[in-house]
Design a protein around this motif. Sequence first.
Motif, PDB file in Angstrom:
ATOM      1  N   GLU A  68       0.832  -1.204   0.000  1.00  0.00           N
ATOM      2  CA  GLU A  68       0.000   0.000   0.000  1.00  0.00           C
ATOM      3  C   GLU A  68       0.866   1.252   0.000  1.00  0.00           C
ATOM      4  N   VAL A  69       1.973   1.214   0.750  1.00  0.00           N
ATOM      5  CA  VAL A  69       2.892   2.363   0.840  1.00  0.00           C
ATOM      6  C   VAL A  69       3.564   2.608  -0.503  1.00  0.00           C
ATOM      7  N   GLU A  70       4.015   1.529  -1.153  1.00  0.00           N
ATOM      8  CA  GLU A  70       4.698   1.660  -2.446  1.00  0.00           C
ATOM      9  C   GLU A  70       3.746   2.156  -3.524  1.00  0.00           C
ATOM     10  N   LEU A  71       2.512   1.658  -3.526  1.00  0.00           N
ATOM     11  CA  LEU A  71       1.530   2.101  -4.508  1.00  0.00           C
ATOM     12  C   LEU A  71       1.221   3.581  -4.316  1.00  0.00           C
ATOM     13  N   LYS A  72       1.089   4.007  -3.065  1.00  0.00           N
ATOM     14  CA  LYS A  72       0.806   5.415  -2.768  1.00  0.00           C
ATOM     15  C   LYS A  72       1.958   6.304  -3.209  1.00  0.00           C
ATOM     16  N   ALA A  73       3.191   5.807  -3.045  1.00  0.00           N
ATOM     17  CA  ALA A  73       4.374   6.584  -3.441  1.00  0.00           C
ATOM     18  C   ALA A  73       4.372   6.838  -4.947  1.00  0.00           C
ATOM     19  N   ILE A  74       4.030   5.821  -5.726  1.00  0.00           N
ATOM     20  CA  ILE A  74       3.967   5.979  -7.180  1.00  0.00           C
ATOM     21  C   ILE A  74       2.812   6.901  -7.574  1.00  0.00           C
ATOM     22  N   GLU A  75       1.675   6.764  -6.892  1.00  0.00           N
ATOM     23  CA  GLU A  75       0.503   7.601  -7.205  1.00  0.00           C
ATOM     24  C   GLU A  75       0.795   9.082  -6.985  1.00  0.00           C
ATOM     25  N   GLU A  76       1.476   9.404  -5.896  1.00  0.00           N
ATOM     26  CA  GLU A  76       1.647  10.801  -5.492  1.00  0.00           C
ATOM     27  C   GLU A  76       2.907  11.450  -6.034  1.00  0.00           C
ATOM     28  N   LYS A  77       3.799  10.682  -6.652  1.00  0.00           N
ATOM     29  CA  LYS A  77       5.064  11.220  -7.147  1.00  0.00           C
ATOM     30  C   LYS A  77       4.845  12.159  -8.329  1.00  0.00           C
ATOM     31  N   LYS A  78       5.502  13.328  -8.303  1.00  0.00           N
ATOM     32  CA  LYS A  78       5.464  14.281  -9.405  1.00  0.00           C
ATOM     33  C   LYS A  78       6.734  14.094 -10.237  1.00  0.00           C
ATOM     34  N   PHE A  79       6.578  13.647 -11.462  1.00  0.00           N
ATOM     35  CA  PHE A  79       7.739  13.347 -12.311  1.00  0.00           C
ATOM     36  C   PHE A  79       8.140  14.513 -13.216  1.00  0.00           C
ATOM     37  N   GLY A  80       7.170  15.287 -13.663  1.00  0.00           N
ATOM     38  CA  GLY A  80       7.492  16.410 -14.533  1.00  0.00           C
ATOM     39  C   GLY A  80       7.931  15.990 -15.929  1.00  0.00           C
ATOM     40  N   ILE A  81       7.772  14.684 -16.251  1.00  0.00           N
ATOM     41  CA  ILE A  81       8.121  14.165 -17.582  1.00  0.00           C
ATOM     42  C   ILE A  81       6.884  13.447 -18.119  1.00  0.00           C
ATOM     43  N   ILE A 138      10.626   4.752 -12.991  1.00  0.00           N
ATOM     44  CA  ILE A 138       9.635   5.215 -12.008  1.00  0.00           C
ATOM     45  C   ILE A 138       9.909   4.623 -10.634  1.00  0.00           C
ATOM     46  N   ALA A 139      10.167   3.309 -10.588  1.00  0.00           N
ATOM     47  CA  ALA A 139      10.464   2.638  -9.317  1.00  0.00           C
ATOM     48  C   ALA A 139      11.709   3.220  -8.670  1.00  0.00           C
ATOM     49  N   ASP A 140      12.715   3.514  -9.486  1.00  0.00           N
ATOM     50  CA  ASP A 140      13.961   4.081  -8.966  1.00  0.00           C
ATOM     51  C   ASP A 140      13.717   5.460  -8.351  1.00  0.00           C
ATOM     52  N   ARG A 141      12.899   6.273  -9.000  1.00  0.00           N
ATOM     53  CA  ARG A 141      12.611   7.622  -8.490  1.00  0.00           C
ATOM     54  C   ARG A 141      11.759   7.576  -7.227  1.00  0.00           C
ATOM     55  N   CYS A 142      11.004   6.479  -7.048  1.00  0.00           N
ATOM     56  CA  CYS A 142      10.161   6.335  -5.861  1.00  0.00           C
ATOM     57  C   CYS A 142      10.844   5.507  -4.775  1.00  0.00           C
ATOM     58  N   ASP A 143      12.122   5.197  -4.972  1.00  0.00           N
ATOM     59  CA  ASP A 143      12.918   4.418  -4.009  1.00  0.00           C
ATOM     60  C   ASP A 143      12.318   3.040  -3.730  1.00  0.00           C
ATOM     61  N   ILE A 144      11.770   2.426  -4.788  1.00  0.00           N
ATOM     62  CA  ILE A 144      11.230   1.063  -4.683  1.00  0.00           C
ATOM     63  C   ILE A 144      12.278   0.113  -5.255  1.00  0.00           C
ATOM     64  N   ILE A 145      12.726  -0.845  -4.452  1.00  0.00           N
ATOM     65  CA  ILE A 145      13.826  -1.716  -4.881  1.00  0.00           C
ATOM     66  C   ILE A 145      13.339  -2.971  -5.616  1.00  0.00           C
ATOM     67  N   LYS A 146      12.032  -3.154  -5.689  1.00  0.00           N
ATOM     68  CA  LYS A 146      11.474  -4.319  -6.386  1.00  0.00           C
ATOM     69  C   LYS A 146      11.640  -4.165  -7.900  1.00  0.00           C
ATOM     70  N   ASN A 147      11.652  -5.317  -8.600  1.00  0.00           N
ATOM     71  CA  ASN A 147      11.704  -5.309 -10.060  1.00  0.00           C
ATOM     72  C   ASN A 147      10.283  -5.062 -10.570  1.00  0.00           C
ATOM     73  N   VAL A 148       9.937  -3.800 -10.756  1.00  0.00           N
ATOM     74  CA  VAL A 148       8.569  -3.418 -11.117  1.00  0.00           C
ATOM     75  C   VAL A 148       8.364  -3.580 -12.624  1.00  0.00           C
ATOM     76  N   THR A 149       7.463  -4.477 -12.981  1.00  0.00           N
ATOM     77  CA  THR A 149       7.035  -4.638 -14.373  1.00  0.00           C
ATOM     78  C   THR A 149       5.545  -4.358 -14.434  1.00  0.00           C
ATOM     79  N   PHE A 150       5.004  -4.224 -15.645  1.00  0.00           N
ATOM     80  CA  PHE A 150       3.593  -3.860 -15.762  1.00  0.00           C
ATOM     81  C   PHE A 150       2.684  -4.934 -15.180  1.00  0.00           C
ATOM     82  N   HIS A 151       3.101  -6.195 -15.234  1.00  0.00           N
ATOM     83  CA  HIS A 151       2.231  -7.272 -14.746  1.00  0.00           C
ATOM     84  C   HIS A 151       2.074  -7.226 -13.226  1.00  0.00           C
ATOM     85  N   ILE A 152       2.987  -6.521 -12.542  1.00  0.00           N
ATOM     86  CA  ILE A 152       2.862  -6.370 -11.087  1.00  0.00           C
ATOM     87  C   ILE A 152       1.577  -5.608 -10.739  1.00  0.00           C
TER      88      ILE A 152
END
Length: 406
Positions: free
Chosen positions: A229-242, A337-351
Amino acid sequence: MKTSQSFRVHFVVRAYKAKNGKAPLYAAVTVNREKCLIGLKESVPIEMWDVDKGYPKGTRDQVKKLSTFLEEVRLKLGNCYKELQLKGKFIDTKSIKSLFLGEKEEAFTLNSLMSYHNETATSDLKWSTLKHYFVTQRYLKKFIEEHYKATDIYLRELNYKFVKDFEVFLRNHKPKDHQKPLNNNGVMKHIIRLKKMTNLALNLHWIDADPFATYKLKIQKVNREQLSEVELKAIEEKKFGIERLEMVRDMFVFCCYTGLSYVDVSNLEPEHIVMGADGDRWIRTCREKTLIPVIVPLLPKALAILDKYKDNERALYDGRVFPKISNQKVNSYLKEIADRCDIIKNVTFHIARHTFATTVTLSNGVPIETVSKILGHTKITTTQIYAKVVERKLKEDMKMLQSKLS
């Protein structure tokens, strides 16, 4: 392979083909009620032939000579039957006739089998699935070139050793197009595809023995990742500007709240968004992989993303809900995206699909039957592979149990 249980030879003439009072002579071979005629290139005077007995009648030397010839034919056909039986070959009238006439046995090869499979499977398999068979075919060609110093191999040469040697080849192979060698389950995927093709060869009677009869597949259970839940929220709220990262993030989060796969969200069209009986918007579509109908209620966060892209020019041009982007690029951007959100998991779309099954639904008390229906699964056991009991849900359940016991 089981051989035929009945075999019979008798002789007939075809009176309607008679010329100058002589009719052509045939050997009629019957195997398990299947019959074929073999022309013997001999003619017999019609008055000399006993139709009931299927044999010449009379005592003249000509009759004796013909009787001797027929017995030699009967013996040769019997020997053909025995030869096929001893070799464990599939026995039918066609194989006996071919052997009797000295015709060359059609030699089927692995390349011809794979080509036949890939040509006939286009109506049964989606391209996203079929393309993996072409990858397996390339690996098999490389293996045959290295192991047999040849470009092809006869199907009759396939056996347990061939399958085992191919497995070893895959485990030791170092691909040039990507860094990591195949893992165990990657190897087994290619072995499974080879097994499907040899099963096809068995059904076509192109081979008599199953090369996989004693082979055991070794599939390892995989611990499927999902976002907390924390990791999903981090991706949702992150401002990338790209823009490219924002778009991929939005598609990913949308699937975290709908359970759609990459191919299904890529093909999602505005007409797939329908108004339900409850007055809310739903997704009504079919899974690209299985063509199973899927009905998904749109949660508020998914609706917000949907509204964000309703006027997107790129998406509207293609008649889609989201702009087109390749799976390769999506997964590449997700790593960024995962790197910018400090998520160390191998994030793929199927996740995203795993996250929907666990963090978003099951962890919040949605019954597994409902989750299974939304994901488009035909069996609950398939959903159980995706859906793990996450730590937060486990703690909540134990607290509930403690309160009941106290």
